[in-house]
Design a protein around this motif. Structure first.
Motif, mmCIF file in Angstrom:
data_model
loop_
_atom_site.group_PDB
_atom_site.id
_atom_site.type_symbol
_atom_site.label_atom_id
_atom_site.label_comp_id
_atom_site.label_asym_id
_atom_site.label_seq_id
_atom_site.Cartn_x
_atom_site.Cartn_y
_atom_site.Cartn_z
ATOM 1 N N GLN A 115 45.780 3.075 34.624
ATOM 2 C CA GLN A 115 46.161 4.431 34.249
ATOM 3 C C GLN A 115 46.778 4.356 32.864
ATOM 4 N N THR A 278 45.946 11.551 42.119
ATOM 5 C CA THR A 278 47.370 11.742 42.341
ATOM 6 C C THR A 278 48.005 10.464 42.861
ATOM 7 N N ALA A 279 49.179 10.147 42.354
ATOM 8 C CA ALA A 279 49.898 8.967 42.843
ATOM 9 C C ALA A 279 50.150 9.092 44.339
ATOM 10 N N LEU A 309 46.497 4.799 43.915
ATOM 11 C CA LEU A 309 47.208 5.067 42.663
ATOM 12 C C LEU A 309 48.679 5.184 42.983
ATOM 13 N N ASP A 310 49.530 4.564 42.152
ATOM 14 C CA ASP A 310 50.942 4.919 42.234
ATOM 15 C C ASP A 310 51.395 5.301 40.841
ATOM 16 N N GLY A 311 52.699 5.345 40.618
ATOM 17 C CA GLY A 311 53.213 5.861 39.353
ATOM 18 C C GLY A 311 52.510 5.302 38.128
#
Ligand code: HEC
Length: 321
Positions: A115, A278-279, A309-311
């Motif tokens: 990301q 989306t995280a 996905l995370d932050g």
């Protein structure tokens, strides 16, 4: 009912390290340090005419019963089989009635995800091959495609690319006339193991309602010719494969030695007919490669992968068990 509830668990994952994320964030837009992003090797193999209907056919596919009961995913039974399957099927046999000849049946692809600057980036790299003996697609030497879903389609979460490949698709055993393009069982009022979904289409209003609810797959494609910039195409699949009029996905291609390297980028926010990235959410990915000017079903395909996905991270993992 042909399509039932699934059960899956993630057995293997690769996570971006914190320092890799910080390095990526500190760099200018579109300048991820790919050298510090771990790669997952995705096995692309020639699937022949193994449609979704074939997958569920107990006489043809030894895994059919346990797959239908969702006792195992494709990866759960087949991770590691891809090179052998691809090399066998590409030469013709029970699951390939019309082999092209002169094709490779297996290609390992390195996939890296990150990301950056509000975008999801995917970097795909794989070995090139020689020119085709005959060209199905006169326009592009190679096309590389990524399919993505946010678990809106259970069959894609469990079975990946096979969710859109049917026995009545173009050049498949039950194709009538030109045959169908990719479609989801959700777009049909009735599916048959012998004939696929045929023309049993839901009404336009029903299809629009499904799209509105987010029941569709998204795809990104880079169309490539040596020495030329990549052409990006994106779109969605529900009742057929539909290109978006103006792609929001961008793609760049470079050739390094014997490999193609393609970098896709898409804003995390969803455009029309796209999935919001989306995280904290899980996604399913499938990959396909048309090399040597092939088209339609004459591609190499992957089993399904999980993307979380995370932050800051984007993690690809095998969907197992
Ligand atoms: C419960 C285990 C199991 C599951 C789940 C399963 N399979 Fe299979 N599959 C088998 C077995 C067993 C064979 C035949 C034995 C062999 O050739 O290794 C086979 C054969 C195949 C082949 C080879 C066909 C050929 O012509 O050689 C392909 C391709 C394949 N499966 C794809 C899939 C896909 C895609 C999924 C998920 C949608 C799936 N399988 C799910 C067990 C499974």
């Amino acid at each position: 009912m042909l399509f039932q509830q699934q059960r899956k668990s993630v057995v293997q994952g690769i996570v971006l390290s914190g320092s890799a994320i910080l390095t990526a964030l500190a760099m200018p837009a579109q300048a991820v340090d790919w050298g510090s992003v771990p790669a997952t090797e995705v096995g692309l193999f020639f699937p022949g005419q193994t449609s979704l209907e074939w997958i569920y056919g107990k006489r043809d596919h030894d895994g059919a019963a346990r797959y239908q009961k969702r006792k195992k995913t494709c990866q759960g039974c087949h991770d590691g089989d891809q090179p052998e399957y691809g090399k066998n099927i590409v030469t013709g046999g029970d699951t390939e009635a019309d082999p092209l000849g002169g094709r490779r049946g297996y290609v390992p692809m390195q996939v890296q995800l990150a990301q950056e600057g509000g975008n999801l980036l995917a970097r795909l790299s794989w070995p090139k091959t020689g020119p085709a003996a005959s060209k199905q697609d006169g326009d592009f030497d190679t096309k590389v495609t990524l399919m993505l879903d946010d678990q809106s389609v259970e069959e894609f979460t469990a079975g990946g690319c096979w969710a859109v490949c049917h026995i009545d698709s173009k050049r498949m055993p039950e194709a009538e006339g030109d045959g169908k393009t990719k479609y989801l069982a959700e777009s049909r009022s009735k599916m048959s193991k012998k004939k696929g979904g045929g023309d049993n289409l839901l009404s336009d209003a029903e299809l629009q309602a499904l799209l509105g609810k987010g029941v569709f797959l998204e795809f990104w494609q880079a169309q490539l010719n040596p020495g030329q910039p990549a052409k990006a195409v994106d779109g969605y699949i529900l009742s057929e494969r539909t290109n978006n009029p103006a792609p929001t996905v961008s793609a760049t291609a470079t050739e390094t030695g014997d490999s193609w390297v393609v970098e896709f980028s898409r804003p995390l926010a969803a455009g029309a007919n796209q999935k919001a990235l989306t995280a904290g959410k899980n996604y399913t990915l499938g990959f396909a490669l048309h090399d040597q000017n092939t088209e339609g079903r004459y591609h190499l395909t992957s089993l399904q992968y999980n993307l979380s996905l995370d932050g800051g991270a984007a993690t690809l993992s095998i969907v197992g068990e």
